[in-house]
Design an enzyme around this catalytic site. Structure first.
Site, mmCIF file in Angstrom:
data_model
loop_
_atom_site.group_PDB
_atom_site.id
_atom_site.type_symbol
_atom_site.label_atom_id
_atom_site.label_comp_id
_atom_site.label_asym_id
_atom_site.label_seq_id
_atom_site.Cartn_x
_atom_site.Cartn_y
_atom_site.Cartn_z
ATOM 1 N N SER A 149 0.834 -1.213 0.000
ATOM 2 C CA SER A 149 0.000 0.000 0.000
ATOM 3 C C SER A 149 0.865 1.259 0.000
ATOM 4 C CB SER A 149 -0.935 0.000 1.210
ATOM 5 O OG SER A 149 -0.197 -0.167 2.408
ATOM 6 N N TYR A 150 2.006 1.191 0.657
ATOM 7 C CA TYR A 150 2.939 2.319 0.705
ATOM 8 C C TYR A 150 3.571 2.537 -0.673
ATOM 9 C CZ TYR A 150 7.166 4.889 2.270
ATOM 10 O OH TYR A 150 8.181 5.793 2.435
ATOM 11 N N ALA A 151 4.066 1.458 -1.261
ATOM 12 C CA ALA A 151 4.703 1.547 -2.583
ATOM 13 C C ALA A 151 3.703 2.061 -3.618
ATOM 14 C CB ALA A 151 5.240 0.180 -2.995
#
Ligand SMILES: NC(=O)c1ccc[n+]([C@@H]2O[C@H](COP(=O)([O-])OP(=O)(O)OC[C@H]3O[C@@H](n4cnc5c(N)ncnc54)[C@H](O)[C@@H]3O)[C@@H](O)[C@H]2O)c1
Length: 247
Positions: A149-151
């Protein structure tokens, strides 16, 4: 002083890399409206740095936060010349275990506030031929495990920033991206949670150390904010000790 008389908005400006940027920007002559959910730390930094700063204790994922932040900067200092979209919260888990809440957290603190603040500050940035610096990550570029989700949010920020760089170049607004690697509390927590992966990351740094927010990252943000980088827009700048070499 590289930023004399400029007004900057910095999200997540009370701690970590953002706190270092707030300090170094003030040292370079800027007025800084910095935003953070950490009330205690923000108030302490405002007391320490004095009149050149205003601290706004607000969660950037709240609806209407972008307009509130812009208005606070204009009320305090009269313009917005530099926008630094630094804050971003996320949780790590393998892709198969990733939940909707994890995606919401990452996009609602990283991607959407970056877009909303750029939209809210557009007229001010146009009036000042301003500079936007958005934060992305080597985790997005390299596809680091557990960072789905961060990437995804970080690469969305890079894609959106390149579009903005093209759309806003005729207005004199520059939009660049920085991917840092530096020892902050967020990174220290990640090192604690995933020690083997963290050790692997540090071992891969050609300059053989993890960066310092104030010495290694904030000066690169000053460069991107200042006239020194006036012929650069849409670029991703790696401040990571040489781990990733973009071509
Ligand atoms: N530190 C690194 O090595 C590294 C590597 C790659 C990318 N980054 C990126 O650099 C930026 C800064 O990283 P960091 O390590 O200093 O992070 P950090 O977690 O140490 O600090 C982030 C700051 O943002 C604030 N914040 C978090 N959520 C907020 C919200 N909803 N509203 C307002 N403030 C909020 C926090 O209170 C904190 O002060 C982030 O975008 C991060 O993803 C950092």
């Amino acid at each position: 002083m590289r930023l004399q008389g400029k007004t900057a908005i910095i999200t997540g400006g009370a701690g970590g890399i953002g706190g270092a940027i707030t300090r170094v920007f003030v040292r370079q002559g800027a007025n800084v409206l910095f935003v953070d959910v950490d009330e205690e730390r923000g108030a302490a930094l405002e007391r320490e740095l004095g009149d050149a700063t205003r601290f706004l204790n607000i969660d950037i994922s709240e609806s209407g936060a972008a307009e509130t932040i812009r208005d606070a900067a204009v009320d305090a200092f009269g313009s917005v010349d530099i926008l630094v979209n630094n804050a971003h919260a996320s949780r790590q888990a393998l892709l198969v275990d990733h939940t909707a809440e994890m995606f919401e957290l990452s996009f609602n603190t990283g991607f959407y506030p970056t877009v909303h603040l750029m939209q809210a500050c557009y007229e001010q940035l146009k009036a000042s031929s301003g500079s936007v610096i958005n934060f992305a990550s080597g985790s997005g570029l390299e596809g680091m495990p557990t960072q789905t989700s961060y990437a995804a949010a970080k690469e969305a920020i890079r894609g959106m920033s390149r579009v903005a760089a093209n759309e806003w170049a005729p207005d004199g607004i520059r939009v660049n991206i920085i991917c840092p690697f530096a020892a902050t509390e967020g990174v220290l927590a990640w090192q604690k949670a995933f020690p083997e992966r963290a050790a692997e990351s540090v071992a891969k740094v050609p300059l053989q150390r993890i960066g310092d927010p104030e010495i290694d990252i904030a000066p690169v943000v000053v460069f991107l904010a200042s006239e020194d980088s006036k012929y650069m827009t849409g670029q991703t700048v790696m401040a990571d000790g040489g781990i990733i070499k973009l071509r």
